[in-house]
Structure formats: C-alpha cells, structure tokens
Design a protein around this motif. Sequence first.
Motif, PDB file in Angstrom:
ATOM      1  N   MET A   1      19.219  46.938  48.211  1.00 28.59           N
ATOM      2  CA  MET A   1      20.171  46.425  48.872  1.00 28.59           C
ATOM      3  C   MET A   1      20.907  45.496  46.782  1.00 28.59           C
ATOM      4  N   LEU A   2      22.362  45.733  46.966  1.00 28.27           N
ATOM      5  CA  LEU A   2      22.653  45.528  45.925  1.00 28.27           C
ATOM      6  C   LEU A   2      23.321  44.348  45.268  1.00 28.27           C
ATOM      7  N   HIS A   3      22.277  44.320  44.440  1.00 27.76           N
ATOM      8  CA  HIS A   3      22.543  42.412  43.412  1.00 27.76           C
ATOM      9  C   HIS A   3      23.148  41.975  41.799  1.00 27.76           C
ATOM     10  N   HIS A   4      24.110  41.747  42.738  1.00 26.59           N
ATOM     11  CA  HIS A   4      24.937  41.238  42.082  1.00 26.59           C
ATOM     12  C   HIS A   4      24.785  39.029  41.193  1.00 26.59           C
ATOM     13  N   ASP A   5      25.809  39.026  40.025  1.00 21.87           N
ATOM     14  CA  ASP A   5      25.424  38.497  39.414  1.00 21.87           C
ATOM     15  C   ASP A   5      27.190  37.230  40.152  1.00 21.87           C
ATOM     16  N   HIS A   6      26.286  36.138  40.449  1.00 27.53           N
ATOM     17  CA  HIS A   6      27.314  35.394  41.354  1.00 27.53           C
ATOM     18  C   HIS A   6      28.676  34.657  40.751  1.00 27.53           C
ATOM     19  N   LEU A   7      28.219  34.831  39.461  1.00 30.87           N
ATOM     20  CA  LEU A   7      29.346  33.956  38.585  1.00 30.87           C
ATOM     21  C   LEU A   7      30.707  34.814  39.088  1.00 30.87           C
ATOM     22  N   ALA A   8      30.489  35.900  39.205  1.00 26.97           N
ATOM     23  CA  ALA A   8      31.423  37.007  39.712  1.00 26.97           C
ATOM     24  C   ALA A   8      32.463  36.574  40.859  1.00 26.97           C
ATOM     25  N   ASN A   9      31.473  35.991  41.897  1.00 27.01           N
ATOM     26  CA  ASN A   9      32.270  35.246  43.101  1.00 27.01           C
ATOM     27  C   ASN A   9      32.708  34.307  42.615  1.00 27.01           C
ATOM     28  N   TYR A  10      31.836  33.317  42.176  1.00 30.95           N
ATOM     29  CA  TYR A  10      32.731  32.465  41.439  1.00 30.95           C
ATOM     30  C   TYR A  10      34.125  32.069  40.798  1.00 30.95           C
ATOM     31  N   ALA A  11      34.605  33.357  39.666  1.00 29.08           N
ATOM     32  CA  ALA A  11      35.335  33.298  39.375  1.00 29.08           C
ATOM     33  C   ALA A  11      36.406  34.250  40.143  1.00 29.08           C
ATOM     34  N   ARG A  12      35.944  34.646  40.820  1.00 28.60           N
ATOM     35  CA  ARG A  12      37.115  35.185  42.335  1.00 28.60           C
ATOM     36  C   ARG A  12      37.506  33.996  43.121  1.00 28.60           C
ATOM     37  N   ALA A  13      36.299  33.321  43.503  1.00 30.97           N
ATOM     38  CA  ALA A  13      36.914  32.114  44.202  1.00 30.97           C
ATOM     39  C   ALA A  13      38.051  31.128  43.702  1.00 30.97           C
ATOM     40  N   LEU A  14      37.413  31.019  42.303  1.00 30.95           N
ATOM     41  CA  LEU A  14      37.881  29.914  41.524  1.00 30.95           C
ATOM     42  C   LEU A  14      39.798  30.618  40.928  1.00 30.95           C
ATOM     43  N   CYS A  53      14.834  46.056  45.604  1.00 26.40           N
ATOM     44  CA  CYS A  53      14.268  45.626  47.178  1.00 26.40           C
ATOM     45  C   CYS A  53      14.718  43.869  47.754  1.00 26.40           C
ATOM     46  N   GLU A  54      15.327  43.929  49.184  1.00 28.42           N
ATOM     47  CA  GLU A  54      15.486  43.070  49.384  1.00 28.42           C
ATOM     48  C   GLU A  54      14.370  41.614  49.216  1.00 28.42           C
ATOM     49  N   LYS A  55      13.355  42.288  49.316  1.00 25.19           N
ATOM     50  CA  LYS A  55      12.584  40.175  49.229  1.00 25.19           C
ATOM     51  C   LYS A  55      13.233  39.921  47.928  1.00 25.19           C
ATOM     52  N   CYS A  56      13.450  40.950  46.797  1.00 26.09           N
ATOM     53  CA  CYS A  56      14.067  40.373  45.433  1.00 26.09           C
ATOM     54  C   CYS A  56      14.508  39.861  45.335  1.00 26.09           C
ATOM     55  N   ASN A  57      15.854  40.508  45.562  1.00 22.86           N
ATOM     56  CA  ASN A  57      17.020  39.790  46.469  1.00 22.86           C
ATOM     57  C   ASN A  57      17.688  38.001  46.908  1.00 22.86           C
TER      58      ASN A  57
END
Length: 132
Positions: A1-14, A53-57
């Motif tokens: 799975m592609l894991h990313h920093d959710h601050l990017a989601n926060y920035a986009r939503a803001l 891996c999905e478990k880590c994500n």
Amino acid sequence: MLHHDHLANYARALLLRRLRAQGRDVEHSRLWQVNAADLKARSLIRFEPRYICEKCNNGDGRGKDPNYRGRVSRMYPKSFSMNPQELLQVSRGSCWDTAASRIWRSARHEHRRRRLAISWWVQSIIEAEATC
C-alpha cells in the motif's frame, strides 16, 4: 500500500475550505495541481509517499480512531502520519499505545508548526491567485 503524510490531505482540504468560503472552489483542482509539489520543497510534509505492507499502513489509524480500545478521543489528529520507520516500531512492539504515544509526543510540536506553516502557505496561494 502507498503510505503518505496526511498533512498533504490536510493542506488540500484547507485550500478547498478557504476557496469555498470565497466562492472560488472551482479553482481548487488547478491550484492544487500547480502548487502541491511545493509542500515537499518547503519541507511541510515529513516523508515521501512509500509502499509499505497493509498491516503497517493500518497501524497509523489506531491513534486517529477516537473509539479504539474504549478511548474517548484521538491520540493524535487525522493530519498526523507516522513515517514508515515509526510504523515499524509500533507494529513490532508489544504495546502499541506506549510506542505510538511516545512517537506522537516527540513529533507533536513539529506537527503543529507544519500545520501553521501550511495555513500560511494556503493563504499565500489564494492571495497570489487573487491578484493575477
């Protein structure tokens, strides 16, 4: 799975929320596409997206779930993401809560600083575009 920093989601939503407040939400996709790479250039995200891996994500989500193990609030905000090395620490340890709490305590001030910087970044994008 592609894991990313959710601050990017926060920035986009803001960005969307602030544009919508000005009746300019139709500009969101274009402004995001043009400016999103700037998050990395300004060090506003903690890590590059990475396949894990999905478990880590999924290990990251426990702290964002206010109902996990009878909790009444989140351990950390939805905008926080553990980096892949931190996820390995919590997935291999015997006590997820202890390890995750330690990671959040060590990262929270920097996380708040990045959220504030993202707020300024979003405002600068909106103001610059309004003057064009």
